[in-house]
Design a protein around this motif. Structure first.
Motif, mmCIF file in Angstrom:
data_model
loop_
_atom_site.group_PDB
_atom_site.id
_atom_site.type_symbol
_atom_site.label_atom_id
_atom_site.label_comp_id
_atom_site.label_asym_id
_atom_site.label_seq_id
_atom_site.Cartn_x
_atom_site.Cartn_y
_atom_site.Cartn_z
ATOM 1 N N UNK A 182 48.737 66.193 -16.244
ATOM 2 C CA UNK A 182 48.781 64.851 -15.684
ATOM 3 C C UNK A 182 50.214 64.316 -15.644
ATOM 4 N N UNK A 183 50.957 64.564 -16.705
ATOM 5 C CA UNK A 183 52.336 64.102 -16.748
ATOM 6 C C UNK A 183 53.180 64.750 -15.656
ATOM 7 N N UNK A 184 52.980 66.026 -15.425
ATOM 8 C CA UNK A 184 53.731 66.721 -14.379
ATOM 9 C C UNK A 184 53.409 66.149 -13.012
ATOM 10 N N UNK A 185 52.135 65.799 -12.782
ATOM 11 C CA UNK A 185 51.762 65.220 -11.509
ATOM 12 C C UNK A 185 52.349 63.836 -11.297
ATOM 13 N N UNK A 186 52.455 63.054 -12.381
ATOM 14 C CA UNK A 186 52.975 61.694 -12.256
ATOM 15 C C UNK A 186 54.489 61.677 -12.075
ATOM 16 N N UNK A 187 55.174 62.501 -12.836
ATOM 17 C CA UNK A 187 56.630 62.405 -12.905
ATOM 18 C C UNK A 187 57.355 63.594 -12.277
ATOM 19 N N UNK A 188 56.619 64.552 -11.736
ATOM 20 C CA UNK A 188 57.270 65.721 -11.177
ATOM 21 C C UNK A 188 57.702 66.682 -12.269
ATOM 22 N N UNK A 189 58.341 67.743 -11.871
ATOM 23 C CA UNK A 189 58.780 68.759 -12.822
ATOM 24 C C UNK A 189 60.186 68.421 -13.313
ATOM 25 N N UNK A 190 60.282 67.331 -14.050
ATOM 26 C CA UNK A 190 61.581 66.934 -14.564
ATOM 27 C C UNK A 190 62.521 66.591 -13.425
ATOM 28 N N UNK A 191 63.668 67.260 -13.378
ATOM 29 C CA UNK A 191 64.656 67.001 -12.334
ATOM 30 C C UNK A 191 64.290 67.694 -11.028
ATOM 31 N N UNK A 192 63.202 68.489 -11.013
ATOM 32 C CA UNK A 192 62.849 69.235 -9.811
ATOM 33 C C UNK A 192 61.823 68.478 -8.977
ATOM 34 N N UNK A 193 61.890 67.157 -8.941
ATOM 35 C CA UNK A 193 60.998 66.388 -8.101
ATOM 36 C C UNK A 193 61.160 66.829 -6.649
ATOM 37 N N UNK A 194 60.042 67.024 -5.986
ATOM 38 C CA UNK A 194 60.022 67.575 -4.630
ATOM 39 C C UNK A 194 60.639 68.976 -4.587
ATOM 40 N N UNK A 195 60.983 69.504 -5.744
ATOM 41 C CA UNK A 195 61.480 70.862 -5.910
ATOM 42 C C UNK A 195 62.847 71.099 -5.294
ATOM 43 N N UNK A 196 63.177 70.373 -4.218
ATOM 44 C CA UNK A 196 64.499 70.549 -3.601
ATOM 45 C C UNK A 196 64.795 72.013 -3.315
ATOM 46 N N UNK A 197 63.744 72.750 -2.974
ATOM 47 C CA UNK A 197 63.925 74.165 -2.693
ATOM 48 C C UNK A 197 64.239 74.985 -3.923
ATOM 49 N N UNK A 198 64.036 74.394 -5.109
ATOM 50 C CA UNK A 198 64.437 75.089 -6.326
ATOM 51 C C UNK A 198 63.323 75.810 -7.046
ATOM 52 N N UNK A 199 62.138 75.862 -6.436
ATOM 53 C CA UNK A 199 61.057 76.573 -7.104
ATOM 54 C C UNK A 199 61.290 78.069 -6.994
ATOM 55 N N UNK A 200 61.415 78.720 -8.118
ATOM 56 C CA UNK A 200 61.644 80.156 -8.136
ATOM 57 C C UNK A 200 60.591 80.818 -8.989
ATOM 58 N N UNK A 201 59.811 81.648 -8.338
ATOM 59 C CA UNK A 201 58.777 82.349 -9.069
ATOM 60 C C UNK A 201 59.392 83.225 -10.145
ATOM 61 N N UNK A 202 58.727 83.322 -11.246
ATOM 62 C CA UNK A 202 59.208 84.205 -12.305
ATOM 63 C C UNK A 202 58.009 84.820 -13.003
ATOM 64 N N UNK A 203 58.208 85.985 -13.498
ATOM 65 C CA UNK A 203 57.133 86.702 -14.173
ATOM 66 C C UNK A 203 57.736 87.485 -15.322
#
Length: 301
Positions: free
Chosen positions: A270-291
């Motif tokens: 719920x917190x992630x949905x309300x406030x985004x992923x910290x500084x990555x709000x809207x991701x700004x193209x910064x979502x990088x898959x990792x495994x």
């Protein structure tokens, strides 16, 4: 001539004893207050979703409908925050065409149940791998995780939102509160904690369906059949199986949960949905898959 049972009833009546009342099936659902005076009956649980402000809360206080609504709200908020994250190009190899394959009818949809909501074609092709090789000759880990993450992308966003979709799933295949909370925990790990699959309008339908299905198999003894779950979810049986396998691999088959982790993961989702992923709000193209890399451990016999 009286039988033994009639004679005993006459004797009980004469002695001032009356037989116990007949059992009432509905009475089994009525629970008595515990020693602390708290009624934990399912009928007393609230259907209203909770907006959590702490990771410490009573997961026994909500009904399955409330837990589902909390999952829906968190996923929709997270998808709105992330925006659209396009999948990477497919990781595939040319396949050998089958003789006469072009003349065979193509199956375009899964079995439906009262007008199933189809969530469209997957972005990944049927021949793309859904597994991770463990030997030293494995491909780059980016290609491996890409092949798995692409399973959750639809080519286009469905015409209905995740709320209508999951409410329909609950209507025809209802699950317990624990299953929906465990599904939320899995989604939080994949979308927020580990950044394995982005939660977007093109992924939340397949992701939530797989999470609910895996959670049900992990937690419950009685499960809906694969045919029914696939039909209600708008996918084929093979697609549902691929989604389950992909989710299990990305979770490293760590499916165990407890009450404390369920409460915490739902709060964090719920917190992630309300406030985004910290500084990555809207991701700004910064979502990088990792495994995380997993290597085979050679054992000596």
């Amino acid at each position: 001539m009286d039988d033994g049972a009639s004679r005993k009833n006459h004797e009980d009546a004469a002695a001032g004893h009356t037989p116990p009342p007949p059992p009432e099936p509905s009475a089994a659902e009525k629970t008595q207050p515990t020693s602390e005076g708290i009624d934990t009956s399912p009928s007393r649980r609230s259907d209203q979703p909770l907006r959590l402000d702490s990771e410490t809360w009573d997961i026994e206080s909500i009904s399955p409908m409330a837990a589902l609504r909390m999952l829906i709200g968190a996923l929709q908020d997270l998808a709105d925050t992330m925006g659209d994250v396009p999948p990477t190009p497919p990781v595939s190899r040319p396949t050998t065409p089958r003789m006469g394959a072009e003349n065979q009818p193509r199956r375009t949809s899964s079995p439906t149940l009262n007008g199933s909501m189809s969530i469209g074609s997957p972005e990944a092709h049927a021949h793309e791998p859904t597994y991770i090789e463990h030997d030293t000759a494995t491909e780059d880990d980016f290609l491996q995780r890409t092949a798995i993450a692409r399973r959750f992308f639809s080519k286009t966003a469905p015409s209905f939102d995740v709320r209508d979709y999951l409410l329909r799933v609950h209507r025809f295949c209802p699950h317990s509160s624990g299953v929906y909370l465990a599904a939320a925990a899995y989604c939080h790990r994949l979308c927020v904690a580990d950044l394995l699959v982005p939660a977007t309008d093109r992924t939340v339908h397949r992701l939530s369906l797989a999470a609910i299905r895996v959670a049900a198999k992990a937690l419950e003894d009685n499960k809906w059949t694969q045919d029914r779950m696939a039909g209600v979810g708008g996918v084929s049986k093979r697609q549902l199986m691929n989604l389950e396998v992909s989710l299990c691999f990305l979770l490293d088959f760590d499916l165990g949960v407890d009450g404390k982790s369920l409460a915490r993961r739902m709060f964090l989702l719920q917190q992630a949905g309300r406030h985004g992923l910290g500084a990555q709000s809207k991701l700004d193209g910064g979502f990088r898959l990792k495994l995380p890399l997993r290597r085979r451990v050679n054992t000596v016999a």
